[in-house]
Write an enzyme that holds these catalytic residues in place. Structure first.
Site, short mmCIF file in Angstrom:
data_model
loop_
_atom_site.label_atom_id
_atom_site.label_comp_id
_atom_site.label_asym_id
_atom_site.label_seq_id
_atom_site.Cartn_x
_atom_site.Cartn_y
_atom_site.Cartn_z
N SER A 151 -10.87 6.03 -0.60
CA SER A 151 -10.28 6.06 0.74
C SER A 151 -10.81 7.28 1.48
O SER A 151 -10.94 8.35 0.88
CB SER A 151 -8.75 6.12 0.64
OG SER A 151 -8.18 6.23 1.92
N HIS A 194 -7.57 9.19 -2.65
CA HIS A 194 -7.07 9.21 -1.27
C HIS A 194 -8.07 9.85 -0.30
O HIS A 194 -8.24 9.41 0.84
CB HIS A 194 -5.73 9.95 -1.22
CG HIS A 194 -4.82 9.54 -0.12
ND1 HIS A 194 -3.44 9.52 -0.23
CD2 HIS A 194 -5.07 9.13 1.14
CE1 HIS A 194 -2.91 9.11 0.90
NE2 HIS A 194 -3.87 8.88 1.76
N LYS A 244 -2.49 5.69 -4.43
CA LYS A 244 -3.58 6.66 -4.25
C LYS A 244 -3.30 7.98 -4.95
O LYS A 244 -2.16 8.46 -4.97
CB LYS A 244 -3.81 6.92 -2.75
CG LYS A 244 -3.90 5.65 -1.93
CD LYS A 244 -4.17 5.90 -0.45
CE LYS A 244 -3.89 4.64 0.36
NZ LYS A 244 -2.48 4.50 0.77
N ASP A 265 0.84 -1.20 0.00
CA ASP A 265 0.00 0.00 0.00
C ASP A 265 0.87 1.24 0.00
O ASP A 265 1.63 1.47 0.95
CB ASP A 265 -0.91 0.02 1.24
CG ASP A 265 -1.81 1.24 1.25
OD1 ASP A 265 -2.78 1.26 0.46
OD2 ASP A 265 -1.53 2.19 2.01
P1 NDP Z 1 0.19 1.00 11.98
O1 NDP Z 1 -0.99 0.66 12.81
O2 NDP Z 1 0.59 0.09 10.89
O3 NDP Z 1 1.40 1.23 12.98
C1 NDP Z 1 2.72 1.38 12.55
C2 NDP Z 1 3.62 1.44 13.79
O4 NDP Z 1 3.58 0.20 14.49
C3 NDP Z 1 5.07 1.71 13.47
O5 NDP Z 1 5.55 2.57 14.48
C4 NDP Z 1 5.72 0.33 13.57
O6 NDP Z 1 7.07 0.48 13.95
C5 NDP Z 1 4.89 -0.32 14.66
N1 NDP Z 1 4.76 -1.79 14.53
C6 NDP Z 1 4.52 -2.49 13.40
N2 NDP Z 1 4.37 -3.80 13.65
C7 NDP Z 1 4.52 -3.95 15.00
C8 NDP Z 1 4.46 -5.07 15.88
N3 NDP Z 1 4.23 -6.30 15.42
N4 NDP Z 1 4.69 -4.86 17.20
C9 NDP Z 1 4.93 -3.61 17.65
N5 NDP Z 1 4.99 -2.51 16.88
C10 NDP Z 1 4.77 -2.67 15.56
O7 NDP Z 1 -0.11 2.48 11.46
P2 NDP Z 1 0.06 3.37 10.16
O8 NDP Z 1 -0.60 4.64 10.51
O9 NDP Z 1 1.46 3.37 9.69
O10 NDP Z 1 -0.86 2.68 9.07
C11 NDP Z 1 -0.42 1.63 8.28
C12 NDP Z 1 -0.52 1.94 6.81
O11 NDP Z 1 -1.83 2.32 6.45
C13 NDP Z 1 0.33 3.12 6.34
O12 NDP Z 1 1.70 2.78 6.21
C14 NDP Z 1 -0.34 3.45 5.03
O13 NDP Z 1 0.09 2.54 4.02
C15 NDP Z 1 -1.81 3.24 5.37
N6 NDP Z 1 -2.48 4.50 5.79
C16 NDP Z 1 -3.44 5.04 4.95
C17 NDP Z 1 -4.09 6.20 5.27
C18 NDP Z 1 -5.11 6.75 4.34
O14 NDP Z 1 -5.48 7.92 4.47
N7 NDP Z 1 -5.62 5.98 3.40
C19 NDP Z 1 -3.80 6.95 6.52
C20 NDP Z 1 -2.82 6.30 7.36
C21 NDP Z 1 -2.20 5.13 6.99
P3 NDP Z 1 8.26 -0.30 13.15
O15 NDP Z 1 8.19 0.16 11.71
O16 NDP Z 1 9.49 0.14 13.84
O17 NDP Z 1 7.95 -1.76 13.31
#
Ligand code: NDP
Length: 329
Positions: A162, A124, A91, A57
């Site tokens: 989205s 988006h 997006k 994504d």
């Molecule tokens: P997430 O819920 O995926 O959280 C990401 C965080 O969790 C990072 O800090 C990561 O750190 C940590 N993490 C990941 N896996 C674990 C685990 N198993 N245990 C503990 N910590 C963990 O949130 P996001 O907001 O990043 O959302 C994910 C994706 O959704 C985005 O990357 C994007 O692609 C999409 N998105 C879309 C939006 C939209 O408007 N359409 C808005 C927001 C997000 P680390 O990398 O160090 O593991």
């Protein structure tokens, strides 16, 4: 090495979507979207493909399309996958909602990824903005018609939405010639989206859930209210299934037929997050996690709330527009 077999979900247009996607949004700072150093993200996506991830994504605004595309192309060249084995979601950004801008943005995306087509092209936001980020009245129906053209031209296999609310999805469904196959929205234990998920399911639209970990992880460098990794509901389920609380929450999305989009750049957590297809939560366990709901959004661009197509409830004190304050300074 262990490769996980990710189930496929059938979409409205008879195509299939892998049931989990890797998130590739790395955050924002003053300079805009953060890009990875030394091809870190490209390498993560390559590792992810080796582990079994088949769905990625990204978005024009994330600035990660090039690295994601490069990783996919390198794995195709290595003979690990064929193009048709991977599913790339990207997006359209809000500043390209006018009919002629959509084609320009689409071609730029294809240039950046180095691919001939993407699998899913999402609008988006329903919100159209001008180049200087002032509000534009361009209707999302105009934008939708332009994304339909992208399917006809073969630039994307499928199109979707989205951050649309129920009424906005219904409006698109009423006016479209190609139905949206997917709706990407925020879904985690604190915003379970029961109503919108039920509506989308009834229409045959697949829901993709972003920010799936909710309050389990730090956001904006802060601990936020809500269940943490040591929450007793989650740790007891984790113990029962020999999984982690993070895996329990991802499975909760999967069992609700939502495609989770966990983001990680850690090889260890890449495996952890995809290793959720060998168990299943019971109905009452799903219900227990649903109880965390507080309708809390982390993605709440209240600086757009005066826009005619703002999808969420208004708040009394909107935050300043980061896109515009940046341009003024
Ligand atoms: P997430 O819920 O995926 O959280 C990401 C965080 O969790 C990072 O800090 C990561 O750190 C940590 N993490 C990941 N896996 C674990 C685990 N198993 N245990 C503990 N910590 C963990 O949130 P996001 O907001 O990043 O959302 C994910 C994706 O959704 C985005 O990357 C994007 O692609 C999409 N998105 C879309 C939006 C939209 O408007 N359409 C808005 C927001 C997000 P680390 O990398 O160090 O593991």
């Amino acid at each position: 090495s262990a490769t996980i077999d990710v189930p496929m979900l059938k979409m409205l247009n008879d195509r299939e979507m892998p049931a989990i996607a890797l998130g590739t949004y790395l955050g924002f700072d003053k300079g805009g979207a953060v890009t990875s150093k030394d091809k870190q993200l490209r390498n993560v996506v390559m590792q992810a493909i080796d582990l079994g991830y088949r769905h990625f994504d990204t978005a024009a605004i994330y600035n990660t399309e090039a690295e994601v595309g490069e990783a996919i192309r390198m794995k195709i060249d290595e003979g690990v996958i064929k193009r048709e084995d991977v599913f790339l979601t990207t997006k359209l950004w809000n500043t390209h909602h006018k009919r002629e801008q959509v084609a320009v943005a689409m071609k730029e995306t294809l240039n950046k990824t180095g691919l001939d087509y993407v699998d899913l092209f999402l609008m988006h936001w329903p919100i159209a903005l001008n180049e200087d980020y002032s509000h534009s009245n361009t209707d999302y129906l105009e934008t939708w018609r332009a994304t339909e053209e992208m399917v006809k031209l073969g630039y994307t296999k499928s199109i979707g939405l989205s951050n649309f609310n129920k009424l906005q999805v219904a409006t698109v469904l009423q006016e479209c010639t190609i139905k949206p196959v997917a709706l990407q929205i925020e879904v985690h234990p604190q915003i379970i989206q029961e109503d919108l998920i039920t509506y989308a399911k009834d229409e045959g639209i697949i829901v993709m859930g972003y920010s799936p970990f909710g309050s389990l992880v730090k956001r904006f460098g802060m601990d936020l209210p809500g269940p943490k990794m040591d929450d007793p509901v989650l740790t007891s389920l984790a113990k029962k299934y020999e999984k982690t609380p993070a895996q329990i929450v991802l499975r909760w999305l999967v069992d609700r037929k939502v495609v989770p989009i966990p983001k990680t750049v850690s090889p260890k957590r890449l495996l952890e997050n995809i290793n959720i297809f060998d168990f299943k939560l019971k109905e009452e366990e799903i219900e227990k996690i649903n109880q965390f709901n507080s309708n809390t959004r982390y993605t709440l661009p209240s600086f757009w709330q005066k826009h005619p197509f703002y999808p969420f409830d208004m708040v009394p004190n909107p935050i300043p527009d980061p896109f515009r304050s940046e341009m003024k300074s």
